[in-house]
Write a protein that holds these residues in place. Structure first.
Motif, PDB file in Angstrom:
ATOM      1  N   ILE A 199       0.848  -1.190   0.000  1.00  0.00           N
ATOM      2  CA  ILE A 199       0.000   0.000   0.000  1.00  0.00           C
ATOM      3  C   ILE A 199       0.883   1.240   0.000  1.00  0.00           C
ATOM      4  O   ILE A 199       2.064   1.175   0.334  1.00  0.00           O
ATOM      5  N   LYS A 200       0.246   2.349  -0.333  1.00  0.00           N
ATOM      6  CA  LYS A 200       0.923   3.633  -0.298  1.00  0.00           C
ATOM      7  C   LYS A 200       0.468   4.395   0.936  1.00  0.00           C
ATOM      8  O   LYS A 200      -0.628   4.194   1.436  1.00  0.00           O
ATOM      9  N   ASN A 201       1.290   5.279   1.408  1.00  0.00           N
ATOM     10  CA  ASN A 201       1.023   6.039   2.638  1.00  0.00           C
ATOM     11  C   ASN A 201      -0.175   6.981   2.501  1.00  0.00           C
ATOM     12  O   ASN A 201      -0.761   7.375   3.484  1.00  0.00           O
ATOM     13  N   GLU A 202      -0.566   7.334   1.284  1.00  0.00           N
ATOM     14  CA  GLU A 202      -1.609   8.327   1.071  1.00  0.00           C
ATOM     15  C   GLU A 202      -3.016   7.742   1.026  1.00  0.00           C
ATOM     16  O   GLU A 202      -3.928   8.376   0.540  1.00  0.00           O
ATOM     17  N   ASP A 203      -3.238   6.554   1.510  1.00  0.00           N
ATOM     18  CA  ASP A 203      -4.544   5.916   1.342  1.00  0.00           C
ATOM     19  C   ASP A 203      -5.616   6.362   2.339  1.00  0.00           C
ATOM     20  O   ASP A 203      -6.772   6.013   2.198  1.00  0.00           O
ATOM     21  N   GLY A 204      -5.260   7.153   3.344  1.00  0.00           N
ATOM     22  CA  GLY A 204      -6.244   7.659   4.299  1.00  0.00           C
ATOM     23  C   GLY A 204      -6.585   6.706   5.427  1.00  0.00           C
ATOM     24  O   GLY A 204      -7.231   7.087   6.398  1.00  0.00           O
ATOM     25  N   CYS A 205      -6.171   5.475   5.315  1.00  0.00           N
ATOM     26  CA  CYS A 205      -6.464   4.473   6.342  1.00  0.00           C
ATOM     27  C   CYS A 205      -5.846   4.863   7.680  1.00  0.00           C
ATOM     28  O   CYS A 205      -6.469   4.687   8.737  1.00  0.00           O
ATOM     29  N   ASN A 206      -4.656   5.400   7.646  1.00  0.00           N
ATOM     30  CA  ASN A 206      -3.985   5.799   8.882  1.00  0.00           C
ATOM     31  C   ASN A 206      -4.792   6.859   9.628  1.00  0.00           C
ATOM     32  O   ASN A 206      -4.907   6.812  10.855  1.00  0.00           O
ATOM     33  N   LEU A 207      -5.371   7.792   8.905  1.00  0.00           N
ATOM     34  CA  LEU A 207      -6.201   8.826   9.538  1.00  0.00           C
ATOM     35  C   LEU A 207      -7.437   8.222  10.194  1.00  0.00           C
ATOM     36  O   LEU A 207      -7.853   8.651  11.270  1.00  0.00           O
ATOM     37  N   GLN A 208      -8.013   7.217   9.551  1.00  0.00           N
ATOM     38  CA  GLN A 208      -9.172   6.533  10.143  1.00  0.00           C
ATOM     39  C   GLN A 208      -8.780   5.819  11.432  1.00  0.00           C
ATOM     40  O   GLN A 208      -9.529   5.860  12.411  1.00  0.00           O
ATOM     41  N   MET A 209      -7.622   5.177  11.422  1.00  0.00           N
ATOM     42  CA  MET A 209      -7.175   4.473  12.633  1.00  0.00           C
ATOM     43  C   MET A 209      -6.940   5.462  13.771  1.00  0.00           C
ATOM     44  O   MET A 209      -7.294   5.182  14.924  1.00  0.00           O
ATOM     45  N   ILE A 210      -6.364   6.619  13.465  1.00  0.00           N
ATOM     46  CA  ILE A 210      -6.142   7.644  14.484  1.00  0.00           C
ATOM     47  C   ILE A 210      -7.478   8.125  15.050  1.00  0.00           C
ATOM     48  O   ILE A 210      -7.637   8.266  16.265  1.00  0.00           O
ATOM     49  N   GLU A 211      -8.445   8.350  14.172  1.00  0.00           N
ATOM     50  CA  GLU A 211      -9.765   8.811  14.616  1.00  0.00           C
ATOM     51  C   GLU A 211     -10.446   7.778  15.511  1.00  0.00           C
ATOM     52  O   GLU A 211     -11.002   8.119  16.559  1.00  0.00           O
ATOM     53  N   VAL A 212     -10.397   6.510  15.114  1.00  0.00           N
ATOM     54  CA  VAL A 212     -11.009   5.452  15.925  1.00  0.00           C
ATOM     55  C   VAL A 212     -10.313   5.359  17.282  1.00  0.00           C
ATOM     56  O   VAL A 212     -10.975   5.201  18.311  1.00  0.00           O
ATOM     57  N   LYS A 213      -8.993   5.487  17.293  1.00  0.00           N
ATOM     58  CA  LYS A 213      -8.269   5.428  18.563  1.00  0.00           C
ATOM     59  C   LYS A 213      -8.693   6.563  19.489  1.00  0.00           C
ATOM     60  O   LYS A 213      -8.928   6.354  20.681  1.00  0.00           O
ATOM     61  N   LYS A 214      -8.797   7.772  18.948  1.00  0.00           N
ATOM     62  CA  LYS A 214      -9.233   8.917  19.759  1.00  0.00           C
ATOM     63  C   LYS A 214     -10.636   8.692  20.313  1.00  0.00           C
ATOM     64  O   LYS A 214     -10.910   8.993  21.483  1.00  0.00           O
ATOM     65  N   LEU A 215     -11.524   8.166  19.477  1.00  0.00           N
ATOM     66  CA  LEU A 215     -12.892   7.901  19.920  1.00  0.00           C
ATOM     67  C   LEU A 215     -12.940   6.815  20.996  1.00  0.00           C
ATOM     68  O   LEU A 215     -13.681   6.934  21.972  1.00  0.00           O
ATOM     69  N   LEU A 216     -12.144   5.760  20.807  1.00  0.00           N
ATOM     70  CA  LEU A 216     -12.091   4.690  21.810  1.00  0.00           C
ATOM     71  C   LEU A 216     -11.581   5.221  23.147  1.00  0.00           C
ATOM     72  O   LEU A 216     -12.165   4.932  24.198  1.00  0.00           O
ATOM     73  N   LEU A 217     -10.499   5.982  23.105  1.00  0.00           N
ATOM     74  CA  LEU A 217      -9.931   6.527  24.342  1.00  0.00           C
ATOM     75  C   LEU A 217     -10.893   7.514  24.998  1.00  0.00           C
ATOM     76  O   LEU A 217     -11.068   7.499  26.223  1.00  0.00           O
ATOM     77  N   GLY A 218     -11.533   8.341  24.199  1.00  0.00           N
ATOM     78  CA  GLY A 218     -12.487   9.299  24.731  1.00  0.00           C
ATOM     79  C   GLY A 218     -13.686   8.610  25.362  1.00  0.00           C
ATOM     80  O   GLY A 218     -14.137   8.997  26.450  1.00  0.00           O
ATOM     81  N   PHE A 219     -14.196   7.580  24.700  1.00  0.00           N
ATOM     82  CA  PHE A 219     -15.337   6.829  25.232  1.00  0.00           C
ATOM     83  C   PHE A 219     -14.953   6.116  26.525  1.00  0.00           C
ATOM     84  O   PHE A 219     -15.690   6.145  27.505  1.00  0.00           O
ATOM     85  N   ARG A 220     -13.771   5.513  26.522  1.00  0.00           N
ATOM     86  CA  ARG A 220     -13.297   4.842  27.737  1.00  0.00           C
ATOM     87  C   ARG A 220     -13.174   5.836  28.895  1.00  0.00           C
ATOM     88  O   ARG A 220     -13.621   5.563  30.001  1.00  0.00           O
ATOM     89  N   ASN A 221     -12.580   6.981  28.619  1.00  0.00           N
ATOM     90  CA  ASN A 221     -12.419   7.999  29.675  1.00  0.00           C
ATOM     91  C   ASN A 221     -13.765   8.484  30.184  1.00  0.00           C
ATOM     92  O   ASN A 221     -13.933   8.700  31.384  1.00  0.00           O
ATOM     93  N   TYR A 222     -14.718   8.661  29.291  1.00  0.00           N
ATOM     94  CA  TYR A 222     -16.061   9.078  29.682  1.00  0.00           C
ATOM     95  C   TYR A 222     -16.713   8.039  30.603  1.00  0.00           C
ATOM     96  O   TYR A 222     -17.286   8.380  31.635  1.00  0.00           O
ATOM     97  N   ILE A 223     -16.604   6.780  30.223  1.00  0.00           N
ATOM     98  CA  ILE A 223     -17.211   5.698  31.028  1.00  0.00           C
ATOM     99  C   ILE A 223     -16.520   5.610  32.390  1.00  0.00           C
ATOM    100  O   ILE A 223     -17.178   5.432  33.413  1.00  0.00           O
ATOM    101  N   GLU A 224     -15.207   5.746  32.421  1.00  0.00           N
ATOM    102  CA  GLU A 224     -14.466   5.659  33.677  1.00  0.00           C
ATOM    103  C   GLU A 224     -14.829   6.782  34.655  1.00  0.00           C
ATOM    104  O   GLU A 224     -14.793   6.584  35.870  1.00  0.00           O
TER     105      GLU A 224
END
Length: 115
Positions: free
Chosen positions: A88-113
């Motif tokens: 794959i090439k670095n410009e595929d946008g997948c990395n940005l999606q993974m970063i967004e999901v990680k932020k959402l997961l961490l934010g949701f976890r922090n909210y629940i905690e």
């Protein structure tokens, strides 16, 4: 709590779709290797969010959110391997999606905690 209403679940489902499309371009020799591993890691993320949301309490939900974070870390590593192997090439946008999901997961976890 209905997991289908959670933004983190929706975004992780989008990531699964992206990974499936991305790995379709991988060499046939990787069908049972990196392609399969990346798909399983990606599918594990929304699956664990859904399972955690269906459990009784917040403690169990947080446990499954941690598993989803682990699967996301696996996917990130596998993505980097695919980059190094030039599948794959670095410009595929997948990395940005993974970063967004990680932020959402961490934010949701922090909210629940903090509830």
């Amino acid at each position: 709590m209905n997991h289908k209403d959670l933004d983190v679940w929706k975004k992780s489902m989008d990531l699964v779709e992206t990974i499936y499309k991305l790995t379709q371009t991988f060499p046939d020799a990787e069908k049972y290797g990196l392609t399969s591993q990346m798909r399983r890691s990606a599918v594990s993320i929304p699956s664990n969010i859904a399972e955690g949301a269906a459990r009784k309490g917040d403690k169990e939900l947080i446990h499954f959110l941690h598993i989803a974070l682990g699967s996301l870390s696996e996917l990130d590593t596998q993505y980097l391997i695919a980059l190094r192997l030039e599948f794959i090439k670095n410009e595929d946008g997948c990395n940005l999606q993974m970063i967004e999901v990680k932020k959402l997961l961490l934010g949701f976890r922090n909210y629940i905690e903090k509830k």
